[in-house]
Design an enzyme around this catalytic site. Structure first.
Site, PDB file in Angstrom:
ATOM      1  CG  ASP A  39      -1.625  -1.312   1.448  1.00 44.99           C
ATOM      2  OD1 ASP A  39      -2.009  -1.956   0.465  1.00 44.99           O
ATOM      3  OD2 ASP A  39      -1.776  -1.706   2.626  1.00 44.99           O
ATOM      4  CD  GLU A  72      -8.747  -3.152  -1.266  1.00 45.11           C
ATOM      5  OE1 GLU A  72      -9.500  -3.337  -0.295  1.00 45.11           O
ATOM      6  OE2 GLU A  72      -7.706  -3.822  -1.461  1.00 45.11           O
TER       7      GLU A  72
END
Length: 315
Positions: A14, A193
């Protein structure tokens, strides 16, 4: 063509790189999911060797005590902010979707040595699983973009956009921009997402990640005219196909959860994570092999981004 080592930083999922002034700042999920670290360097390449400074650790108990996921570092009106998701339990088997979103603020000049203050949970329209917040300034407003589970929509998370009253409070309505609907968004889990924003020409683009976090993970794309009403879902277009996917030839699996940065001369850079294998034991979220990688973005004559394919590992 400009290239960087691949991977750039190992065991950091991420990833988020902020180019602020002459410095680059890096923040990402750590494999232990227990702290927030920031690196700073004068170039993207030097981030790989830069010191990781822990600016916050999770408490032992409470709503922010487990599974610290997907932090982003932003500077808004002269102050630093970290947006991240946290849960009160790590019992994924029974309570996988317990995350909420939280904000930290630092008013000092340096985010690595300054004092970080917890601003608490950022409250959204539903009290449900939510994560992967980003923020951007446009049309004289500050915007908040994130992923969240809707009570009345099947699946794990959709993408929402809202104006902000301040860096830790939403203002007005929140609008859903996308939900999982294509096959490539629904493999393993029904997921939209990890949104990220980039401007080019007369358009604003949102990339996002879809499906489970294994080799099925991939990137989708939304776009709108930059002068459009961003809170009108009709302003947004959605690619029916993924724009960045697994490349078996290069042994790059599950590329996604991206952010964007720029080179010193203004070239756009895609920042993402991917594994170089598919043999995962147990829950993919606990496999540390999602490494941070970067590559240049090309722009087609019609003004659309071309992310190409994930390049193979190289020193």
């Amino acid at each position: 063509m400009l290239q960087w080592p691949n991977p750039l930083i190992e065991q950091r999922a991420d990833p988020f790189i902020l180019h602020e002034g002459s410095e680059y700042y890096f923040i990402a999920s750590v494999p232990e999911y227990d702290r927030l670290e920031i690196r700073r360097a004068s170039s993207i390449t030097e981030l790989a060797q830069a010191e990781s400074v822990v600016v916050w650790r999770k408490p032992d108990t409470g709503p922010m005590s487990e599974l610290i996921w997907a932090p982003e570092l932003h500077r808004i009106a002269g102050k630093w902010y970290i947006y991240y998701a946290a849960a009160h339990t790590k019992a994924l088997r029974d309570n996988m979707f317990q995350h909420r979103m939280y904000v930290l603020e630092c008013a000092d000049d340096c985010p690595l040595t300054g004092t970080w203050v917890e601003k608490g949970q950022l409250i959204t329209q539903f009290d449900t699983f939510c994560l992967d917040a980003t923020t951007f300034s446009h049309q004289g407003k500050q915007w908040y973009l994130w992923a969240q589970k809707a009570p009345d929509i099947p699946g794990n998370s959709n993408l929402y956009l809202s104006e902000m009253a301040n860096p830790w409070t939403l203002k007005g309505e929140a609008v859903m921009l996308s939900k999982p609907e294509f096959d490539w968004e629904c493999r393993g889990f029904l997921v939209n997402e990890g949104p990220a924003v980039i401007f080019h020409g007369e358009r604003i683009f949102i990339t996002y990640s879809a499906s489970a976090t294994d080799e099925n993970y991939c990137m989708g794309l939304l776009w709108a005219n930059k002068d459009a009403n961003l809170l009108d879902p009709k302003s947004w277009h959605k690619s029916p196909h993924p724009v960045f996917t697994t490349c078996e030839t290069n042994r790059q699996f599950g590329p996604g959860h991206n952010s964007f940065t720029t080179t010193p001369d203004g070239q756009d850079v895609l920042v993402y994570h991917a594994r170089n294998y598919t043999e995962i034991e147990g829950d993919p979220l606990y496999d540390p092999g999602r490494h941070t990688r970067v590559k240049l973005i090309e722009w087609s004559p019609d003004g659309m981004p071309d992310f190409g394919i994930p390049p193979a590992d190289h020193p």
